[in-house]
Structure formats: structure tokens, C-alpha cells
Design an enzyme around this catalytic site. Sequence first.
Site, mmCIF file in Angstrom:
data_model
loop_
_atom_site.group_PDB
_atom_site.id
_atom_site.type_symbol
_atom_site.label_atom_id
_atom_site.label_comp_id
_atom_site.label_asym_id
_atom_site.label_seq_id
_atom_site.Cartn_x
_atom_site.Cartn_y
_atom_site.Cartn_z
ATOM 1 N N ASN A 35 26.078 83.843 -32.249
ATOM 2 C CA ASN A 35 25.871 82.591 -31.518
ATOM 3 C C ASN A 35 25.310 81.533 -32.458
ATOM 4 O OD1 ASN A 35 22.844 82.855 -31.464
ATOM 5 N ND2 ASN A 35 23.382 84.671 -30.258
ATOM 6 N N ASP B 155 24.329 89.487 -25.758
ATOM 7 C CA ASP B 155 24.298 90.327 -24.562
ATOM 8 C C ASP B 155 25.242 91.521 -24.672
ATOM 9 O OD1 ASP B 155 22.435 88.719 -23.203
ATOM 10 O OD2 ASP B 155 24.015 87.343 -22.555
ATOM 11 N N LYS C 201 38.918 96.267 -42.338
ATOM 12 C CA LYS C 201 39.244 94.976 -41.760
ATOM 13 C C LYS C 201 40.491 95.091 -40.885
ATOM 14 C CE LYS C 201 40.637 90.275 -42.979
ATOM 15 N NZ LYS C 201 40.971 89.348 -44.068
ATOM 16 N N PRO D 252 21.086 96.402 -25.411
ATOM 17 C CA PRO D 252 19.742 96.562 -24.827
ATOM 18 C C PRO D 252 19.039 95.215 -24.734
ATOM 19 C CG PRO D 252 19.757 97.298 -27.121
ATOM 20 C CD PRO D 252 21.191 97.044 -26.743
ATOM 21 N N ASP D 253 18.168 95.080 -23.742
ATOM 22 C CA ASP D 253 17.432 93.835 -23.493
ATOM 23 C C ASP D 253 16.028 93.984 -24.065
ATOM 24 O OD1 ASP D 253 15.924 91.718 -22.394
ATOM 25 O OD2 ASP D 253 17.262 91.580 -20.669
ATOM 26 N N PHE E 161 12.282 83.104 -23.658
ATOM 27 C CA PHE E 161 12.959 81.818 -23.810
ATOM 28 C C PHE E 161 14.287 81.882 -23.071
ATOM 29 C CE2 PHE E 161 9.772 80.562 -26.609
ATOM 30 C CZ PHE E 161 9.978 79.262 -27.053
ATOM 31 N N LYS F 198 14.710 84.441 -14.316
ATOM 32 C CA LYS F 198 14.409 85.320 -15.457
ATOM 33 C C LYS F 198 12.919 85.650 -15.505
ATOM 34 C CE LYS F 198 15.594 85.607 -20.400
ATOM 35 N NZ LYS F 198 16.229 84.861 -21.528
ATOM 36 N N LYS G 167 12.317 89.671 -14.866
ATOM 37 C CA LYS G 167 11.865 90.445 -16.031
ATOM 38 C C LYS G 167 10.347 90.610 -16.074
ATOM 39 C CE LYS G 167 15.914 89.424 -18.831
ATOM 40 N NZ LYS G 167 16.451 89.112 -20.167
#
Length: 404
Positions: free
Chosen positions: A207, A277, A287, A303-304, A321, A335, A339
Site C-alpha cells: 500500500n 489485510d 518469477k 493476522p490482525d 489508527f 474499530k 477491537k
Amino acid sequence: MAVKRILLGVTGGIAAYKSAELVRLLKKSGHEVRVVMTRGAEAFVTPLTFQALSGEPVRTSLLDPEAESGMGHIELAKWADQVVIAPASADFIARLAQGMADDLLTTLCCATEAPIAVAPAMNQAMWSNRRTQRNIELLAADAQVTLWGPDQGAQACGDVGPGRMLEPAVLFDLISGATQGPLAGRRVVITAGPTREPIDPVRYISNHSSGKMGYALASAARMAGANVILVSGPVSIEAPVGVEVRGVTTAQEMLEYASGAVDEGCDLFIATAAVADYRPDSCAGDKIKKTDEGMSLSLVRNPDTLAAIAARADAPFTVGFAAETRDVEHYALDKLTRKKLNMIVANDVSAPGLGFNSDSNAVTAFWPQGREAIGPDTKVAIAQRLIALIGEHLESKAGAAGTL
């Protein structure tokens, strides 16, 4: 707030004009301020400016017969509760790191037993120079010296990067709390940057996270007195001074390293990392070649890390965040509750010029009983405010626990 005797050293650099505002803020709050200027500083601001603002004579020379008739430099060194060098040029940092005493300011630093705070200010290339960084490492290892900054952003020469002196308001807050920072003695673990989930040996899923916010928070926490471990994904940012960085690549490594750091003892966990995620369910050994018009990937859930830390029986104060593109408040509060976090910091990454890959941001911190909007401002300034805010909540939590 305790009144302090502040000895402000001003060295040569365009940021010297900002030091006048710092003197004004300190005097307005009741602090006693005396100013020592180097010859280089006099090329940018006149001693008369600082004399008018401080109400005290400005010292500029070690060999001033009148002042030194009573060993004035020793008297100044003993008078100070706190020595602050702002701005601190590359030249001054080099001389201080080597223990030189070739002018009044370096002599005072050698003679004083007071804590010394150094606020670097220089061109980004000078800051990044390996010799400057070697001197910074020497100062970071000196128990008497604390490094405040530098900030990142546009510079007077037109360059953009690290090297800007922290703003006077930020320095004022640091000086006012220098004897006992809001996180003094705390153990803090922070995650930052992106993760990379490999598809094959040359491709990966990732990202746009630059890691700047997490690194700014790590630096702010260190300046607030904390012992900081920064678990970082792949970024192009230098390690904050005084912060231990543990590099990771994948989400699974992020969980492993963050959990290990918390196992070592942790009062505060801040998860700024943009953890992927999902990851490919397998990574090709070679490749992948182009053979068809399309290619399908099978993804599995990662995993979180944030949820895992927050769910621990020994969970530290946990701050998450949330980078969103719409319904920011709704997703952030969901969230926070889902959590079981103590606080969440949310921002709209679709806003132009803010968020990912920018030096600026605008965030809102949410906690079960309230919220606070911060910015738009530099990520460094936002980090300073967030650390102060988190420190307040940590103290409240500790106070509540003490009454049980």
C-alpha cells in the site's frame, strides 16, 4: 508549571529568527531566560532583539573582560536549570559532540551540570551527511543531552526534507515539560509503515504508507521520555534518534515482532502501520511469466496485530489508527469498540495533500468518552500533540487504577 531558568543558546542559521518567538513564549509563561549567541547567530539576528525580549544582557563572547572578571561563564553554567540550543547548527553539533570549548556557548555546555536540549536546524543534505549523523549518535549516547527534532518539510533554500528546527510552540512545550515528560519512564512499542506480501520473488502486494506518521510518533514519544521500540515495515526514513527500530516485511512478521516487543514490557502500544489485510495463499518460487491475458490470485486473511495486542490479558494502553476514504467517524468508532481499544486516531486519506506520502496530516482522536481534532498540520506537530494527549489518558488510567 514550575518556573525555570532557561539558558538559550542561539547558533548561526536562518532559524535563529524563530528563537526570538521562543524567548517571548518563555517569558510570557514566567520563565527566566538568558541568551548566549554565537558569532554566526549575530549575522542573522541582533543581540538587541534578544535583550529586549528577555530583559537580560545577551552574552556573545567568552573573552569579554567585564563579564569574565567574575568568571561569568561559570556563573551562567551554574545558574541554568535547562540549557536549550535552538537553532543548533551542524557546526555547533560537531563541536559539542567532540567536547570542544572554543567559544562561550560550547564552554558553557562543558561547564554546566544542567540538562542540555539540542534542536538541530540545517539543510537536509547537511543533516543526512554521515559525519553529522555520527555526531548525532555521539550526542544521543550522552545522558546529559536530549535531541529535539529536527522537523521535516520545506526549507529556506528550497529543499524539502529533514532538518527544519521544531516550531517555537513545540519547543516551548518541550521545555515546560523537560524535567518530567508525559511518557517519562514508560515503555512504548509503535508499529509503522506498510507490509509487503510476496506473490513471487519480484512482486508483492502492499500500500501507499510512507511510515512518516509512525516515525514522527516514535520520535515524539522518545522526546517525551519514553523508551521506544519501533517495529517498522519497509520505508525510506532514517531511524529516529534514541529509538530502537526492528525491521519487518510481512504482516505475519509484524505480529511476531510486535508481540515480542510487548512481551519485553510495554505500557503503551501504538499501531500506525498499514498492515495488509490479505496475502497470497502461496508464493511462487520463481518469477511468474506472462502467459495469459489475465491472472488470478487466491488471497487469505492476514493476522490482525492491533486486535491481537488489545486482546491480551496483559494488554497495554492500546492506540489504533484508521485510514479511511469515507465515513471516517463511523468506521473509526466501530474499530474502537470492536477491537476494544483505548483510543483510535482516524484520518481521511482521500483529502488532497494529507495522509499517505505527505509531510502533513489532519486527524481526529476518538476515545470512549470524547474526541479531539488535530490539524491540518505537519505530522511532527500532530505527533507531539497526540503523545501529549495519550500521556494525559495514561495518567488518568493510572490514577483511576490507584483508587481501586
